[in-house]
Design an enzyme around this catalytic site. Structure first.
Site, short mmCIF file in Angstrom:
data_model
loop_
_atom_site.label_atom_id
_atom_site.label_comp_id
_atom_site.label_asym_id
_atom_site.label_seq_id
_atom_site.Cartn_x
_atom_site.Cartn_y
_atom_site.Cartn_z
N PRO A 15 0.80 -1.22 0.00
CA PRO A 15 0.00 0.00 0.00
C PRO A 15 0.83 1.27 0.00
O PRO A 15 1.88 1.35 0.63
CB PRO A 15 -0.82 -0.12 1.29
CG PRO A 15 -0.10 -1.10 2.14
CD PRO A 15 0.57 -2.04 1.19
N ASN A 16 0.31 2.25 -0.72
CA ASN A 16 0.84 3.62 -0.81
C ASN A 16 2.12 3.73 -1.64
O ASN A 16 2.58 4.84 -1.90
CB ASN A 16 1.07 4.22 0.59
CG ASN A 16 -0.21 4.29 1.40
OD1 ASN A 16 -1.21 4.82 0.92
ND2 ASN A 16 -0.21 3.73 2.60
N ARG A 23 5.21 10.96 -2.46
CA ARG A 23 4.89 10.60 -1.08
C ARG A 23 6.11 10.83 -0.18
O ARG A 23 7.13 10.16 -0.36
CB ARG A 23 4.52 9.12 -1.05
CG ARG A 23 4.29 8.57 0.34
CD ARG A 23 4.26 7.05 0.34
NE ARG A 23 4.01 6.57 1.68
CZ ARG A 23 4.24 5.34 2.10
NH1 ARG A 23 4.74 4.44 1.26
NH2 ARG A 23 4.00 5.00 3.33
N TYR A 28 11.20 8.78 1.43
CA TYR A 28 11.20 7.73 0.40
C TYR A 28 11.90 8.11 -0.90
O TYR A 28 12.01 7.28 -1.80
CB TYR A 28 9.76 7.30 0.10
CG TYR A 28 9.06 6.71 1.31
CD1 TYR A 28 9.53 5.52 1.87
CD2 TYR A 28 7.97 7.34 1.90
CE1 TYR A 28 8.91 4.98 2.99
CE2 TYR A 28 7.35 6.80 3.03
CZ TYR A 28 7.82 5.63 3.56
OH TYR A 28 7.22 5.08 4.67
N ASN A 79 7.81 -5.63 -0.88
CA ASN A 79 7.78 -4.51 0.05
C ASN A 79 6.34 -4.42 0.53
O ASN A 79 5.49 -3.88 -0.18
CB ASN A 79 8.21 -3.20 -0.63
CG ASN A 79 8.21 -2.04 0.36
OD1 ASN A 79 7.70 -2.16 1.47
ND2 ASN A 79 8.79 -0.93 -0.05
N ALA A 82 3.06 -0.72 4.93
CA ALA A 82 2.59 -0.73 6.33
C ALA A 82 2.08 -2.11 6.77
O ALA A 82 2.05 -2.40 7.97
CB ALA A 82 1.50 0.32 6.51
N GLU A 103 12.26 -9.64 1.87
CA GLU A 103 11.49 -8.45 2.30
C GLU A 103 12.35 -7.22 2.07
O GLU A 103 13.51 -7.19 2.51
CB GLU A 103 11.15 -8.61 3.78
CG GLU A 103 10.44 -7.40 4.37
CD GLU A 103 10.25 -7.54 5.89
OE1 GLU A 103 10.41 -8.66 6.44
OE2 GLU A 103 9.96 -6.52 6.52
N HIS A 105 12.59 -2.78 2.08
CA HIS A 105 12.04 -1.47 2.46
C HIS A 105 12.95 -0.38 1.93
O HIS A 105 14.18 -0.50 2.03
CB HIS A 105 11.93 -1.34 3.98
CG HIS A 105 11.02 -2.36 4.58
ND1 HIS A 105 9.66 -2.26 4.50
CD2 HIS A 105 11.29 -3.52 5.23
CE1 HIS A 105 9.12 -3.32 5.08
NE2 HIS A 105 10.09 -4.10 5.53
N ARG A 112 13.24 4.55 12.45
CA ARG A 112 11.99 5.31 12.44
C ARG A 112 11.15 4.97 13.69
O ARG A 112 11.68 4.47 14.67
CB ARG A 112 11.26 5.03 11.12
CG ARG A 112 12.10 5.41 9.90
CD ARG A 112 11.37 5.17 8.61
NE ARG A 112 10.17 6.00 8.53
CZ ARG A 112 9.18 5.80 7.65
NH1 ARG A 112 9.27 4.78 6.80
NH2 ARG A 112 8.13 6.58 7.64
C1 DQA Z 1 8.14 0.97 3.87
C2 DQA Z 1 8.26 1.18 5.39
C3 DQA Z 1 6.91 1.01 6.05
O1 DQA Z 1 7.02 1.23 7.46
C4 DQA Z 1 5.90 2.01 5.49
O2 DQA Z 1 4.63 1.80 6.06
C5 DQA Z 1 5.84 1.98 4.01
C6 DQA Z 1 7.08 1.86 3.25
C7 DQA Z 1 9.47 1.27 3.15
O3 DQA Z 1 9.61 0.85 2.01
O4 DQA Z 1 10.34 1.95 3.72
O5 DQA Z 1 4.78 2.13 3.41
O6 DQA Z 1 7.81 -0.39 3.62
#
Ligand code: DQA
Length: 151
Positions: A15-16, A23, A28, A79, A82, A103, A105, A112
């Site tokens: 998501p997102n 964003r 990011y 990835n 959240a 995994e 990120h 964080r």
């Molecule tokens: C994320 C880190 C997560 O905590 C966050 O909710 C994201 C992006 C990252 O790629 O740094 O949406 O997965």
């Protein structure tokens, strides 16, 4: 998928991540999701593997994609966004299909907020790469392919 099949990797963006580029660029970066996918396609050609990339904002859609990967792909780069910190269901899907998973990120989640320090996914992954921006995906794909070629 026989012994000699070209390795096929599923790349899942949670998501997102469709908003990458605009964003929270301080966290990011300014690289868009299209940029990341184009970089991975290029890397896949160099590694001589196939990749399929999918982004969804929906937990169930990500789970369906993980289920559908069984018999179609040899491994998963994810990835989970959240959902990393909330989703027992995505963790269970990865455990169920038993596909080698990395995994990734963009941000270093351990620098964080405390709620980002726990991952439901990490225990069912081969490993985790966090904090290298778009390069986390590149490192993740490389690590997964090397793992699959060694096993
Ligand atoms: C994320 C880190 C997560 O905590 C966050 O909710 C994201 C992006 C990252 O790629 O740094 O949406 O997965």
């Amino acid at each position: 998928m026989g012994e000699t099949a070209v390795l096929s990797i599923l790349v899942l963006h949670g998501p997102n991540l469709n908003l990458l580029g605009k964003r929270e660029p301080g966290v990011y970066g300014t690289t868009t999701l299209d940029d990341i996918n184009a970089m991975l396609v290029q890397q896949a050609q160099e590694l001589q593997v196939q990749i399929t990339a999918l982004q969804s904002n929906h937990e169930g859609a990500l789970i369906d994609a993980i289920h559908a990967a069984l018999g179609q792909h040899h491994g998963l780069v994810i990835n989970p966004g959240a959902y990393t910190h909330t989703s027992v269901a995505i963790r269970d899907a990865i455990a169920a299909v038993e596909l080698p998973t990395v995994e990734v990120h963009l941000s270093n989640v351990y620098r964080r907020e405390a709620f980002r320090h726990h991952s439901y996914i990490a225990p069912v992954a081969i490993g985790q790469i966090s904090g290298f921006g778009a390069n986390s995906y590149r490192l993740g794909l490389q690590a997964l392919v090397e793992h699959l070629r060694q096993s």
